[in-house]
Design an enzyme around this catalytic site. Sequence first.
Site, short mmCIF file in Angstrom:
data_model
loop_
_atom_site.label_atom_id
_atom_site.label_comp_id
_atom_site.label_asym_id
_atom_site.label_seq_id
_atom_site.Cartn_x
_atom_site.Cartn_y
_atom_site.Cartn_z
N LYS A 1 6.80 3.65 2.30
CA LYS A 1 6.97 3.86 3.74
C LYS A 1 8.45 3.71 4.12
O LYS A 1 8.98 4.51 4.88
CB LYS A 1 6.08 2.89 4.53
CG LYS A 1 4.60 3.23 4.37
CD LYS A 1 3.66 2.17 4.92
CE LYS A 1 2.23 2.51 4.52
NZ LYS A 1 1.23 1.56 4.98
N GLN B 1 1.07 -4.35 7.17
CA GLN B 1 0.41 -3.86 5.95
C GLN B 1 -0.85 -4.68 5.68
O GLN B 1 -0.83 -5.91 5.70
CB GLN B 1 1.39 -3.94 4.76
CG GLN B 1 0.87 -3.31 3.48
CD GLN B 1 0.63 -1.80 3.58
OE1 GLN B 1 1.26 -1.10 4.36
NE2 GLN B 1 -0.30 -1.30 2.78
N ASP C 1 -0.31 2.88 13.16
CA ASP C 1 -1.41 3.00 12.19
C ASP C 1 -2.68 3.54 12.84
O ASP C 1 -3.60 3.96 12.14
CB ASP C 1 -1.73 1.62 11.59
CG ASP C 1 -1.17 1.45 10.19
OD1 ASP C 1 -1.13 2.45 9.45
OD2 ASP C 1 -0.80 0.31 9.84
#
Length: 281
Positions: A49, A93, A116
């Site tokens: 990422k 995460q 997300d």
Amino acid sequence: MAKRIDGKMISAQVKDECKKRVEEEGLNVTLAVIQVGSDPASTVYVGNKKKACEYIGICSRPYELPEDTTEESLLELVEKLNRDDSVDGILVQLPLPSHIDEDRVIRTISPAKDVDGFHPQSVGALSIGQPGFVSCTPAGIIQLLKRSGVEIDGKECVIVGRSNIVGKPMAMLMLRENATVTVCHSHTANLKEVTKRADILIVAIGRPRFITREYVKEGAVVIDVGIHRNEDNKLCGDVNFEDVEPVASAITPVPGGVGPMTVAMLMNNCLEAKNIAGGSK
Ligand code: GUN
């Protein structure tokens, strides 16, 4: 023989489009990336990422917290980033260490920065067709299908797996594209009969090489969301690729199918943050 849907190539296209937008529109976007602990798979994902951010011209701000970080201090960090106007997106995460309540952390992220697409408000907006962030993996699958010329409108789509991150948002997105959608799971009776109805079969069950040709209609498009390491340490998906490829019309490989799309769509969401926040950051 099935056409291979090339996720590496399509994700590169999406990332190049993002890079161009950043350059042409002079966008100044910052993504906060929080990792708690040092799970090796998470470290690889987070690294990918950050690399993608660098390529596109998004500023990534890493927060690497120790495994024993308390839930309270993680929530405080998220709240601080919510208030920080120089931060456009916040990514925590997953998975988090077991002493931290993941749902509580996700609920704490401002929906305006939820790149997300995991916040209940983002999920709710998706289900009633309102603007909001869309979970990256299912959004990436829509791009894979569209950019490979797969017609979705009016097609029978069967999704195997009902997770909050993939199965459920996938169903909402396929409905939005006018597919007829069936979601299967571990309690589905006669799974093979149901999956055989699919023109588009999307598999996210987390069981290595589970789907063989008996589950697949001749000519179906097969999308494999799984990622596992087999006995020889090689990557494989939820679909038995060699067995299914001869009966499918198109299929995603593992690796190089769905995986790279998740990062590309995260980048796209980061650029959308300015629009979706709508001044409500
Ligand atoms: N862990 C595995 N996939 C994801 C993802 O898409 N986002 C986050 N935040 N964590 C993950």
